[in-house]
Design a protein around this motif. Structure first.
Motif, PDB file in Angstrom:
ATOM      1  N   LEU A 134       0.832  -1.203   0.000  1.00 14.80           N
ATOM      2  CA  LEU A 134       0.000   0.000   0.000  1.00 14.80           C
ATOM      3  C   LEU A 134       0.869   1.257   0.000  1.00 14.80           C
ATOM      4  N   PRO A 135       0.433   2.316  -0.688  1.00 14.39           N
ATOM      5  CA  PRO A 135       1.141   3.602  -0.563  1.00 14.39           C
ATOM      6  C   PRO A 135       1.184   4.020   0.903  1.00 14.39           C
ATOM      7  N   ALA A 136       2.263   4.668   1.296  1.00 13.61           N
ATOM      8  CA  ALA A 136       2.520   4.931   2.714  1.00 13.61           C
ATOM      9  C   ALA A 136       1.397   5.704   3.397  1.00 13.61           C
ATOM     10  N   LEU A 137       0.823   6.706   2.714  1.00 17.74           N
ATOM     11  CA  LEU A 137      -0.224   7.510   3.340  1.00 17.74           C
ATOM     12  C   LEU A 137      -1.451   6.650   3.630  1.00 17.74           C
ATOM     13  N   ILE A 138      -1.861   5.857   2.654  1.00 19.80           N
ATOM     14  CA  ILE A 138      -3.027   4.989   2.837  1.00 19.80           C
ATOM     15  C   ILE A 138      -2.730   3.936   3.898  1.00 19.80           C
ATOM     16  N   LYS A 139      -1.498   3.414   3.882  1.00 22.68           N
ATOM     17  CA  LYS A 139      -1.127   2.390   4.856  1.00 22.68           C
ATOM     18  C   LYS A 139      -1.179   2.942   6.284  1.00 22.68           C
ATOM     19  N   ALA A 140      -0.668   4.159   6.473  1.00 22.66           N
ATOM     20  CA  ALA A 140      -0.685   4.767   7.807  1.00 22.66           C
ATOM     21  C   ALA A 140      -2.113   4.897   8.321  1.00 22.66           C
ATOM     22  N   ASN A 141      -3.013   5.358   7.462  1.00 22.25           N
ATOM     23  CA  ASN A 141      -4.411   5.511   7.858  1.00 22.25           C
ATOM     24  C   ASN A 141      -5.026   4.162   8.204  1.00 22.25           C
ATOM     25  N   ARG A 142      -4.710   3.136   7.409  1.00 22.03           N
ATOM     26  CA  ARG A 142      -5.274   1.798   7.654  1.00 22.03           C
ATOM     27  C   ARG A 142      -4.733   1.208   8.947  1.00 22.03           C
ATOM     28  N   ILE A 143      -3.448   1.406   9.206  1.00 19.85           N
ATOM     29  CA  ILE A 143      -2.851   0.929  10.458  1.00 19.85           C
ATOM     30  C   ILE A 143      -3.567   1.548  11.648  1.00 19.85           C
ATOM     31  N   ALA A 153       1.408  11.586  12.595  1.00 23.21           N
ATOM     32  CA  ALA A 153       0.554  12.272  13.571  1.00 23.21           C
ATOM     33  C   ALA A 153      -0.525  13.095  12.879  1.00 23.21           C
ATOM     34  N   VAL A 154      -0.190  13.763  11.774  1.00 22.37           N
ATOM     35  CA  VAL A 154      -1.180  14.555  11.035  1.00 22.37           C
ATOM     36  C   VAL A 154      -2.251  13.641  10.436  1.00 22.37           C
ATOM     37  N   ILE A 155      -1.824  12.502   9.900  1.00 16.27           N
ATOM     38  CA  ILE A 155      -2.788  11.535   9.371  1.00 16.27           C
ATOM     39  C   ILE A 155      -3.710  11.047  10.487  1.00 16.27           C
ATOM     40  N   ASN A 156      -3.137  10.839  11.663  1.00 13.20           N
ATOM     41  CA  ASN A 156      -3.933  10.422  12.820  1.00 13.20           C
ATOM     42  C   ASN A 156      -4.986  11.470  13.155  1.00 13.20           C
ATOM     43  N   ALA A 157      -4.579  12.746  13.118  1.00 20.18           N
ATOM     44  CA  ALA A 157      -5.519  13.823  13.417  1.00 20.18           C
ATOM     45  C   ALA A 157      -6.647  13.852  12.392  1.00 20.18           C
ATOM     46  N   ALA A 158      -6.300  13.705  11.127  1.00 19.98           N
ATOM     47  CA  ALA A 158      -7.324  13.693  10.084  1.00 19.98           C
ATOM     48  C   ALA A 158      -8.327  12.581  10.336  1.00 19.98           C
ATOM     49  N   ARG A 159      -7.826  11.388  10.639  1.00 21.80           N
ATOM     50  CA  ARG A 159      -8.713  10.242  10.899  1.00 21.80           C
ATOM     51  C   ARG A 159      -9.655  10.531  12.062  1.00 21.80           C
ATOM     52  N   LEU A 160      -9.113  11.097  13.143  1.00 19.24           N
ATOM     53  CA  LEU A 160      -9.927  11.364  14.330  1.00 19.24           C
ATOM     54  C   LEU A 160     -11.045  12.363  14.047  1.00 19.24           C
ATOM     55  N   TYR A 161     -10.835  13.240  13.080  1.00 24.99           N
ATOM     56  CA  TYR A 161     -11.846  14.240  12.742  1.00 24.99           C
ATOM     57  C   TYR A 161     -12.662  13.849  11.515  1.00 24.99           C
ATOM     58  N   GLY A 162     -12.604  12.569  11.164  1.00 25.80           N
ATOM     59  CA  GLY A 162     -13.465  12.050  10.101  1.00 25.80           C
ATOM     60  C   GLY A 162     -13.050  12.454   8.701  1.00 25.80           C
ATOM     61  N   VAL A 163     -11.764  12.799   8.536  1.00 27.91           N
ATOM     62  CA  VAL A 163     -11.253  13.204   7.225  1.00 27.91           C
ATOM     63  C   VAL A 163     -10.399  12.077   6.652  1.00 27.91           C
ATOM     64  N   ASP A 164     -10.689  11.672   5.417  1.00 32.88           N
ATOM     65  CA  ASP A 164      -9.826  10.701   4.754  1.00 32.88           C
ATOM     66  C   ASP A 164      -8.607  11.450   4.233  1.00 32.88           C
ATOM     67  N   PRO A 165      -7.417  11.184   4.764  1.00 34.00           N
ATOM     68  CA  PRO A 165      -6.243  11.979   4.382  1.00 34.00           C
ATOM     69  C   PRO A 165      -5.869  11.833   2.918  1.00 34.00           C
ATOM     70  N   GLU A 166      -6.069  10.651   2.342  1.00 29.77           N
ATOM     71  CA  GLU A 166      -5.760  10.456   0.926  1.00 29.77           C
ATOM     72  C   GLU A 166      -6.640  11.338   0.061  1.00 29.77           C
ATOM     73  N   ASN A 167      -7.952  11.324   0.320  1.00 27.51           N
ATOM     74  CA  ASN A 167      -8.872  12.157  -0.455  1.00 27.51           C
ATOM     75  C   ASN A 167      -8.600  13.641  -0.241  1.00 27.51           C
ATOM     76  N   ALA A 168      -8.341  14.007   1.017  1.00 27.06           N
ATOM     77  CA  ALA A 168      -8.083  15.419   1.321  1.00 27.06           C
ATOM     78  C   ALA A 168      -6.840  15.913   0.593  1.00 27.06           C
ATOM     79  N   LEU A 169      -5.779  15.109   0.618  1.00 28.33           N
ATOM     80  CA  LEU A 169      -4.545  15.508  -0.048  1.00 28.33           C
ATOM     81  C   LEU A 169      -4.727  15.564  -1.555  1.00 28.33           C
ATOM     82  N   GLU A 170      -5.493  14.626  -2.103  1.00 25.35           N
ATOM     83  CA  GLU A 170      -5.714  14.639  -3.553  1.00 25.35           C
ATOM     84  C   GLU A 170      -6.511  15.868  -3.972  1.00 25.35           C
TER      85      GLU A 170
END
Length: 263
Positions: free
Chosen positions: A141-150, A202-219
């Motif tokens: 998995l790409p690192a950003l998506i993997k971090a969110n999934r972890i 940590a930023v990806i973690n924050a996005a997840r906690l606030y209901g934001v998909d970091p991959e979609n947000a970054l795209e």
């Protein structure tokens, strides 16, 4: 919309067409799991492009391409005597029923979070399930998506912040550690890489906690940047200029014009 019978007929025709191509087309006949894999990755990314653009005609088209690959791998499995498309569907059906005991059993799950938590616990109980909580996260998995999934998997077994607001202290801590590392006289790239990785996690973690998909947000931000940068380039070309002819301040001024066009 089509009836159930029409849907089944259309899927059957897809399988029939694939059987014919596999038998008669030189290109289709020579394909293997290994040769198809790069094309599959490309098709999935093309589907993702259509999804993020909310382009329904292209979503339909790209779903067809992905479905073809599912059927193709199943056909190859059938030729090897290992499995066919029915086995793929039956295994999926059994898994979905097993992992939804709140629908097919007597387990209570009223919220999406409870469903996700049950899902991870049930995966651990499956006969062929992963041996660890994070074992099912694909290494490729790409690192950003993997971090969110972890982080999602860890959350589903209770390893998460008690209050989502607490994550900001961690983000600030990681920013401070990046700043401290890059200011050291004896710093090296490996340590800087590590600290930036911790900050991004940590930023990806924050996005997840606030209901934001970091991959979609970054795209979305990527696409916004491309649109604004292209505006700068067009504006310069229309004036007979290139990037080398203007200052950064002038480019910023045109950038701000592009921002106004977004509103």
């Amino acid at each position: 919309m089509h009836t159930r019978e029409e849907k089944l007929k259309a899927f059957g025709e897809t399988l029939d067409v694939l059987d014919t191509l596999r038998e008669k087309c030189p290109w289709d006949r020579k394909q293997t799991n290994e040769s198809l894999r790069p094309n599959t990755i490309e098709e999935v990314y093309e589907l993702c492009d259509a999804l993020i653009a909310d382009d329904n005609p292209n979503i339909c088209k790209e779903l067809g391409d992905v479905l073809l690959h599912v059927a193709f791998y199943s056909k190859i499995g059938e030729e090897k005597g290992e499995f066919d498309i029915a086995d793929v569907c039956e295994r999926l059906n059994r898994k979905l029923i097993f992992r939804h005991p709140h629908i097919y059993g007597d387990v209570n799950a009223e919220t999406p979070e409870q469903v996700a938590g049950n899902w991870e616990k049930l995966k651990q109980r499956e006969k062929d399930g992963n041996k660890s909580v994070l074992g099912g996260v694909p290494a490729a998995l790409p690192a950003l998506i993997k971090a969110n999934r972890i982080q999602e998997k860890a959350r589903n077994v209770g390893f998460d912040w008690e209050k989502k607001e607490d994550v900001w202290a961690k983000v600030k801590e990681e920013i401070s550690e990046v700043e401290a590392e890059i200011s050291r006289d004896d710093t090296d790239k490996a340590r800087i890489d590590e600290e930036f990785g911790d900050l991004l996690f940590a930023v990806i973690n924050a996005a997840r906690l606030y209901g934001v998909d970091p991959e979609n947000a970054l795209e979305h931000t990527n696409r916004k940047f491309i649109a604004r940068f292209n505006h700068i380039e067009r504006t310069l070309k229309e004036g007979g200029r290139t990037f080398g002819d203007v200052t950064l301040a002038e480019m910023d001024e045109i950038w701000n014009e592009a921002k106004k066009l977004d509103n």
